[in-house]
Motif scaffolding. Structure first.
Motif, short mmCIF file in Angstrom:
data_model
loop_
_atom_site.label_atom_id
_atom_site.label_comp_id
_atom_site.label_asym_id
_atom_site.label_seq_id
_atom_site.Cartn_x
_atom_site.Cartn_y
_atom_site.Cartn_z
N ARG A 29 -5.85 -0.50 4.32
CA ARG A 29 -6.47 -0.95 3.06
C ARG A 29 -7.81 -0.25 2.86
O ARG A 29 -8.11 0.26 1.79
N LEU A 82 0.83 -1.22 0.00
CA LEU A 82 0.00 0.00 0.00
C LEU A 82 0.86 1.26 0.00
O LEU A 82 0.54 2.24 -0.66
N PHE A 114 -7.33 3.40 1.98
CA PHE A 114 -6.86 3.63 0.61
C PHE A 114 -7.90 3.28 -0.45
O PHE A 114 -7.85 3.79 -1.56
#
Ligand SMILES: Cc1ncc(COP(=O)(O)O)c(C=O)c1O
Length: 377
Positions: A247, A55, A250
């Motif tokens: 996660r 990420l 994002f």
């Protein structure tokens, strides 16, 4: 309830809580145990590190799990200062850092280091020229926040990082308020701090990114976990929960950011029209989610408590300064008067706020100010 204090902490995503509970209850073995159960937990721990690395677009061996932003900042500063003190004892930071930087710098000063605290302009932004003037041959570390936690000003970290490329000094960025809200190129950054609970993750989770090749004086000695820098049995459930929070943060970031910006712009537009309001966050130089303002003649804490009666939660600049009832150090560095600095409140948004909440907040703030004005007439 309308929660507009997301820079103090965010509400954990329910998926993050579920992940934490599942891992903590099912995979409770010690990841250092040799048996298969322990090795399964080791796999989960390293998988979380790998996911976060993807990420952030860094290598997984560049990430150290910590207990949060304060620890990451302490580790970065003391880790570099004590490891590289033979190369020089000069450090650079700014006048508007979080106490987890400022207090460590003060401690390092007592230990023989010299620290330059860069001033900021009237918008709360460091001037690159001042930084260039401060940089010395014996500077070993520059530490700067990306987004200020009290007014939201965005610092020129990218430019400063580029200028440091040809210098021995390491560059640390406190990205606790910026992660997920402002883009950041990692290329010229050597160390970066992240906190889980500012991203709808959990308290007690955080990260320090440390570029490959950069060495740190160990923070906690013991069993040699986290590359020997931070010993102690790993918090695997926390690591997996942090990967999940990042996660989710994002995912669909572009759309979510658009929503935060729309709310921020609406708030700015309404606040600019309100009599007696002074906005300390300048649109051109702030992150999308933080606004700081004062209402003339009103104390910040009075406004906070009056709004809380309406189930609306904001804060007086930062959680740390509000508890100690101190005037915002960022506002003071910006040249704002003591009276206005003690009167300021901070509104901080997250991906979960709505425009309707912002409308209710504006209505409530107007009511509260009118009511207090009547009482003091
Ligand atoms: C800019 C900044 N740095 C560091 C911290 C400390 O982070 P944590 O609460 O995770 O220890 C905060 C917390 O508000 C912050 O705003």
């Amino acid at each position: 309830m309308i929660y507009l204090d997301n820079s103090a902490t965010t509400k954990p995503y329910s998926a993050v809580l579920e992940t934490y509970t599942k891992v903590a209850s099912r995979y409770f073995a010690n990841p250092s145990s040799l048996h298969a159960f322990g090795q399964k937990v080791r796999e989960l721990h390293e998988e979380a590190r790998k996911q976060i690395a993807q990420l952030l677009k860094v290598r997984s061996d560049e990430l150290i799990f910590t207990s949060g932003g304060t620890e990451s900042n302490n580790l970065a500063l003391k880790g570099i200062a004590y490891r590289y003190k033979n190369r020089g004892k000069h450090l650079i930071t700014t006048q508007i850092e979080h106490p987890s930087i400022k207090e460590v710098m003060r401690e390092l000063e007592k230990d023989g280091f010299t620290v330059t605290y860069l001033p900021v302009d009237e918008n709360g932004v460091v001037r690159v020229h001042d930084f260039e003037q401060a940089l010395r041959k014996d500077t070993i570390l520059v530490s700067m926040m990306h987004v200020n936690n009290e007014v939201g000003s965005v610092q020129p970290v990218q430019e400063i990082g580029h200028r440091l490329r040809a210098h021995q000094a390491f560059f640390h960025v406190d990205n606790i308020q910026g992660m997920g809200m402002c883009e950041l190129e990692m290329n010229s950054i050597d160390l970066l701090s992240i906190s889980g609970h500012k991203l709808h993750g959990l308290r007690g989770t955080g990260l320090l990114y440390k570029k490959k090749g950069v060495e740190l004086h160990p923070e906690i000695l013991g069993g040699g976990q986290e590359g020997g820098i931070r010993s102690g049995t790993e918090n695997t459930a926390g690591a997996v929960a942090l990967a999940k929070a990042l996660r989710l943060t994002f995912a669909e970031k572009t759309n979510k950011l658009k929503q935060v910006l729309a709310i921020r712009d609406y708030l700015l537009q309404e606040l600019e029209q309100m009599k007696g309001i002074r906005i300390h966050s300048q649109k051109a130089s702030i992150a999308p989610h933080i606004l700081c303002l004062s209402a003339s003649g009103h104390r910040g804490e009075v406004l906070v408590h009056a709004l809380e009666q309406k189930e609306i939660f904001v804060s007086t600049t930062s959680a740390c300064s509000s508890k100690a009832k101190l005037a915002s150090s960022t506002l003071k560095a910006m040249g704002v008067s003591d009276e206005e600095a003690t009167g300021a409140i901070r509104i901080s948004l997250s991906y979960e706020n709505t425009l309707s909440e912002a409308e209710q907040f504006i209505g409530a703030l107007q009511e509260v100010i009118e009511k207090i004005n009547e009482v003091v007439k």
